[in-house]
Design an enzyme around this catalytic site. Structure first.
Site, PDB file in Angstrom:
ATOM      1  N   ASP A 178      -4.223  -5.857   1.621  1.00 30.37           N
ATOM      2  CA  ASP A 178      -4.963  -7.115   1.729  1.00 30.37           C
ATOM      3  C   ASP A 178      -5.438  -7.478   0.319  1.00 30.37           C
ATOM      4  O   ASP A 178      -5.249  -6.721  -0.644  1.00 30.37           O
ATOM      5  CB  ASP A 178      -6.121  -6.997   2.734  1.00 30.37           C
ATOM      6  CG  ASP A 178      -6.521  -8.383   3.278  1.00 30.37           C
ATOM      7  OD1 ASP A 178      -6.183  -9.398   2.635  1.00 30.37           O
ATOM      8  OD2 ASP A 178      -7.180  -8.459   4.328  1.00 30.37           O
TER       9      ASP A 178
HETATM   10  C1  NOJ Z   1      -7.758 -11.814   3.087  1.00 30.06           C
HETATM   11  C2  NOJ Z   1      -7.589 -11.756   4.569  1.00 30.06           C
HETATM   12  O1  NOJ Z   1      -8.232 -10.616   5.091  1.00 30.06           O
HETATM   13  C3  NOJ Z   1      -6.147 -11.743   5.014  1.00 30.06           C
HETATM   14  O2  NOJ Z   1      -6.102 -11.834   6.411  1.00 30.06           O
HETATM   15  C4  NOJ Z   1      -5.390 -12.851   4.354  1.00 30.06           C
HETATM   16  O3  NOJ Z   1      -4.080 -12.896   4.824  1.00 30.06           O
HETATM   17  C5  NOJ Z   1      -5.442 -12.640   2.856  1.00 30.06           C
HETATM   18  N1  NOJ Z   1      -6.826 -12.695   2.424  1.00 30.06           N
HETATM   19  C6  NOJ Z   1      -4.624 -13.665   2.079  1.00 30.06           C
HETATM   20  O4  NOJ Z   1      -5.266 -14.870   2.047  1.00 30.06           O
END
Ligand code: NOJ
Length: 746
Positions: free
Chosen positions: A275
């Site tokens: 993430d």
């Molecule tokens: C953080 C989020 O937790 C995740 O779900 C998301 O896909 C990413 N950022 C990218 O934006």
């Protein structure tokens, strides 16, 4: 070009006896890659919008970038691809990632709302259109479906989830994945999906985002992992690691999860992306001592691509030189990433020609968005059948509330590319429906859903007082749910409850529509209103969908994908709880107001419940009313006793006993009475959406294979255990016709 959705046939490039065109090409390509270029493929950069920074352009030219996220202007994306394909040494195209969560230009109901449709076909269609529209901007990879089991409505990301139940979430997660990826990834308009957040992210302490999760392995395997296993088996292209700390080991550095379970046990051969900066956060967690150590832990765990932070670029060369990681680990990751690029057809056609795809926001997309919103609304109360309203019998209608005419707030969280100028609001849709029939007056009454200013209440009260009905459109603004937007109290925010009190005093009947990103604690307001339609955040076409439901052009059919608590203190409350040694019953339940003074502690209660609220939820999982009624009769089971491996056939006669055509979601629950580990009091095992004209009957049949009754036992082995089972067929988790069967010992 071979572009089969399944990775399995070609996951081990070097071990194929007869190399396919794909394996030959990838082996050749990898043999020409430097270590830096390989690590570049494992790195995802973020874009800044229309202008490509010199740093990003240069990094692409030098082969330091495998993927870019959040860049969605078509000419910019094509320019990024040109830099990669024409100006980098090896010409490897880019994965272009974006959070396409519930729509791109056309916004569908939030995922939790889509889950309330209990309709795999609807969820699939929404994802398919989202993919088609995203593809017009050159996006080839979405970070969805989010299939975190969510049993805590305080958690803001429950809005993005498919609810509390492993089975419903698995079925709808697979449907969403199929919608995004289509039948072949290389086809125009198919985009790669990403199962997130692996794993346990929805179980954060007290519903706080990013917080610690402690989930015993047995619960993890029986509750949190099944949706991930289901989408892995169905061919999801990628996984994303969770931000959270799972039982002391953050998911992004969790080798047991990423390698032992995902790769070895499940044989998953797609790749895993971290993430956003979650590798760097391994240091913040106190799990790694610095970024270099974090890069080591992540790569060793099995994280193939790093999102945004640059620990791989910065430290993997040294970690290799020091022998802490070996080149095989890098090769394995790079192979999987290149394989996806091949499967998407990017080596052949890296550029996007939007004219080959349907126009976003076209009439068909909007119609599907409206149908999805209709199916996702859940009717929670309908006193004396006040709904549907008969437009021709009304003289005057008051539409009150901050969300009645707010094109932005009806869209919900994660709508990067949705433009509220395309939204159709409730007010405009109701106006259209009433035109030439009844008069309509609108008072916003509150500036936002959160405001405490009651200055406009007088105006709202005066308007409601002279109307035949007050339609109040309340709830939460979009910003109150979603990532990092958790709440400790989950009632209607601001002074909305006071607004209901004020309008209720007029005596005008109230139809309450709630738009929200989570279940809300609305017990106290229920007696003050005549009807409640829970619309989640319904998206671009929310207004016409809600207007059609209120005025009877459509019949409500949504059912709750998550339990509604009476009070936040009941959380987590979900239908599949364990029985406990002292289950609460009507006989054992006592409210604190009814306890005589100085009672001895053991004389009352003594059950798994609270003293200050009833043990039942406000609305159970699977609940939802209709404008018609359905009766269940004549449950039939094909066997009284069966052996593991056999299939039980069960059917029930469903009748639409009302005067309106409608759709019912028939739900099949079981209870395994005795298990080597304790079993939930009920488990959903199947469901069907059935359309029935007024007065008509239909047999609804299910085939229940005993494999579906399997669970992970004390030794973490998955088994169907012999013994007695109860079964229910009905329209909600708390009702239904009851049957019994047994699985015999072998
Ligand atoms: C953080 C989020 O937790 C995740 O779900 C998301 O896909 C990413 N950022 C990218 O934006």
């Amino acid at each position: 070009m071979s572009s089969n959705l399944s990775f399995k046939a070609s996951s081990e490039l070097n071990s194929c006896a007869v190399p396919t065109a794909q394996t030959e090409m990838l082996i050749g390509l990898m043999s020409r890659m430097s270590i830096e270029e390989k690590i570049g493929q494992m790195s995802q950069f973020f874009g800044h919008g229309e202008h490509i920074s010199e740093h990003l352009a240069d990094s692409i030219r030098h082969g330091r970038v495998g993927s870019v996220l959040n860049e969605v202007k078509l000419h910019t994306v094509n320019e990024l691809q040109r830099l990669a394909v024409e100006e980098s040494r090896l010409g490897i195209p880019l994965l272009i990632g974006r959070d396409v969560i519930h729509g791109f230009n056309t916004i569908f109901p939030i995922p939790l709302g889509q889950a309330a449709s209990w309709c795999a076909e609807t969820v699939k269609q929404c994802a398919h259109i989202s993919a088609l529209e995203a593809a017009t901007s050159g996006v080839n990879w979405t970070f969805a479906p989010m299939i975190d089991i969510s049993r805590d409505p305080r958690w803001g990301r429950i809005a993005e989830s498919l609810g509390e139940d492993p089975y419903l979430c698995s079925v709808l997660g697979v449907a969403m994945l199929e919608g995004f990826q289509g039948d072949e990834l290389h086809k125009n308009g198919s985009i790669a999906a990403c199962a997130k957040h692996f794993a346990g992210y929805g179980a954060g302490e007290s519903g706080r985002d990013y917080s610690t999760t402690n989930i015993p392995e047995n619960e993890l395997r029986n509750v949190y992992l099944p949706p991930f296993k289901a989408v892995a088996d169905a061919g999801v292209a990628t996984f994303m690691s969770a931000f959270s700390d799972l039982n002391g080991v953050p998911a992004t550095g969790n080798k047991w999860l990423m390698t032992e379970i995902l790769r070895e046990e499940w044989q998953y051969s797609g790749f895993v992306v971290s993430d956003w900066e979650s590798i760097v956060q391994l240091t913040t967690h106190g799990f790694s001592k610095d970024n270099k150590d974090a890069a080591y832990e992540a790569v060793d765990a099995g994280i193939d691509m790093e999102m945004v932070s640059t620990t791989y670029l910065d430290h993997l060369p040294d970690l290799l030189a020091e022998g802490r990681i070996d080149i095989q680990q890098i090769n394995t990751a790079v192979k999987k990433i290149l394989q996806l690029k091949w499967q998407l057809g990017l080596f052949d056609s890296p550029y996007t020609d939007a004219s080959l795809l349907p126009e976003p926001l076209n009439a068909e997309h909007l119609q599907i968005a409206k149908d999805a919103a209709i199916k996702s609304c859940v009717l929670l109360k309908n006193e004396q059948n006040i709904l549907p309203l008969a437009a021709e019998k009304l003289n005057s209608v008051a539409v009150i509330g901050p969300l009645a005419d707010d094109p932005y707030e009806q869209l919900g969280t994660w709508i990067f590319d949705g433009d509220s100028q395309h939204s159709q609001t409730c007010l405009t849709a109701i106006e259209k429906l009433l035109s030439g029939k009844a008069s309509l007056n609108h008072v916003k009454a509150m500036e936002t859903s959160r405001s405490h200013d009651q200055a406009d209440f007088k105006h709202a009260v005066a308007t409601a007082a002279t109307a035949d009905v007050a339609i109040m459109i309340l709830g939460e603004e979009s910003i109150l749910s979603g990532e990092a937007h958790c709440r400790a109290e989950i009632g209607l925010p601001g002074c909305q409850e006071q607004l209901i009190d004020a309008i209720a005093k007029t005596g005008t009947p109230i139809v309450l529509v709630i738009m929200a990103g989570r279940p809300l604690t609305i017990e106290a307001i229920l007696p003050k209103v005549d009807a409640v339609l829970f619309a989640w955040h319904p998206g671009t076409m929310g207004g016409p969908a809600i207007a059609d439901l209120l005025f009877g052009n459509a019949c409500p059919s949504g059912k709750l994908p998550v339990t509604f608590p009476r009070k936040v203190g009941q959380v987590p409350i979900y239908y599949g709880q364990k029985h406990s040694g002292k289950p609460a019953t009507e006989a054992s339940y006592v409210h604190m107001d009814d306890i005589p003074v100085h009672s001895p502690q053991t004389s009352l209660g003594m059950a798994a419940t609270h003293l200050d609220t009833h043990f039942s939820p406000l609305f159970p999982f699977g609940f939802g009313l209709s404008y018609t009624q359905f009766s269940y009769q004549n449950i039939e089971l094909s066997h009284k006793t069966l052996r593991a491996g056999e299939t039980l056939r069960v059917r029930v006669l469903l009748t639409n006993t009302g005067e309106t055509d409608g759709e019912e979601i028939t739900q099949l629950y079981i209870r395994d009475l005795v298990g080597s580990v304790t079993r939930p009091v009920k488990e959903l095992k199947d469901f069907k959406r059935v359309k029935l004209a007024a007065g008509k009957s239909e047999w609804v049949t299910f085939e229940l294979s005993t494999h579906k009754l399997a669970f992970y036992d004390r030794n973490m082995q998955i088994k169907t255990e012999a013994g007695q089972f109860h079964l229910w067929l009905g329209g909600c988790s708390q009702t239904g016709l009851h049957g019994e069967f047994e699985i015999a010992d072998d």
